[in-house]
Scaffold this active site. Structure first.
Site, PDB file in Angstrom:
ATOM      1  N   LYS A 141      48.633  35.029  39.119  1.00 46.09           N
ATOM      2  CA  LYS A 141      48.717  36.383  38.584  1.00 46.09           C
ATOM      3  C   LYS A 141      49.261  37.324  39.647  1.00 46.09           C
ATOM      4  CE  LYS A 141      44.912  36.434  35.261  1.00 46.09           C
ATOM      5  NZ  LYS A 141      43.670  37.114  34.891  1.00 46.09           N
ATOM      6  N   ARG A 175      38.057  38.165  24.417  1.00 45.74           N
ATOM      7  CA  ARG A 175      38.459  39.204  23.476  1.00 45.74           C
ATOM      8  C   ARG A 175      39.112  38.643  22.234  1.00 45.74           C
ATOM      9  NH1 ARG A 175      41.527  41.421  28.349  1.00 45.74           N
ATOM     10  NH2 ARG A 175      42.723  39.746  27.491  1.00 45.74           N
ATOM     11  N   SER A 210      42.926  44.456  31.578  1.00 46.29           N
ATOM     12  CA  SER A 210      43.430  44.987  32.847  1.00 46.29           C
ATOM     13  C   SER A 210      44.940  45.165  32.800  1.00 46.29           C
ATOM     14  CB  SER A 210      43.053  44.050  33.997  1.00 46.29           C
ATOM     15  OG  SER A 210      41.660  44.043  34.196  1.00 46.29           O
ATOM     16  N   HIS A 258      34.862  44.920  31.221  1.00 43.44           N
ATOM     17  CA  HIS A 258      34.166  44.146  32.254  1.00 43.44           C
ATOM     18  C   HIS A 258      32.751  44.679  32.465  1.00 43.44           C
ATOM     19  CE1 HIS A 258      38.451  43.433  33.833  1.00 43.44           C
ATOM     20  NE2 HIS A 258      38.027  42.279  33.338  1.00 43.44           N
TER      21      HIS A 258
END
Length: 151
Positions: free
Chosen positions: A47, A96, A133, A23
């Protein structure tokens, strides 16, 4: 007399649970394109968020302390509304993988359609592409020292 161009603001939204070196890399690269980048910590109801919002905000503020042009805020609602609230001309997201790209592309198209705001997708640096994360949280849950993945 020369007229100063208006400040160009980008919104960098995410749950940032936690805010990783990946990040931070996206944030630094965004600052090369925009005068101001607002990191918007959102509550994504789909989430799981173990860390309280205040804890995430504080961690990000510590990580970006001293960086010119960076602001950190919390937001509960549509990301495009957060972008409008700070006067953002674009949103910035990191990708990614192909799976990330497909997901982010769909969101970008929807956000452009409903709010007229573009999304800049920045490809993760190869050495940071494995840092997520969720991976950091999992490693930490098994007692692994995750400092190398955090700013």
């Amino acid at each position: 007399m020369t007229q100063k161009s208006p400040e160009r603001t980008a919104l960098m939204p995410g749950s940032f649970n936690p805010f990783t070196v990946g990040h931070m890399d996206i944030l630094r690269r965004s600052l090369a394109m925009f005068d101001r980048v607002v990191v918007s910590v959102g509550v994504n109801r789909s989430k799981t968020t173990e860390a309280e919002i205040d804890t995430r905000l504080e961690a990000i503020r510590r990580a970006v302390a001293g960086m010119d042009g960076v602001e950190v805020m919390a937001w509960d609602g549509l990301t495009v509304d957060a972008a409008r609230s700070v006067g953002a001309v674009a949103m910035v997201r990191g990708v990614r993988s192909v799976a990330d790209f497909d997901y982010e592309r769909g969101l970008a198209e929807l956000n452009r359609r409903i709010a007229g705001i573009d999304t800049i997708l920045l490809v993760a640096a190869p050495e940071l592409a494995v840092v997520s994360s969720s991976a950091v949280r999992e490693l930490e849950s098994f007692g692994y020292d995750v400092k190398e993945f955090l700013p």
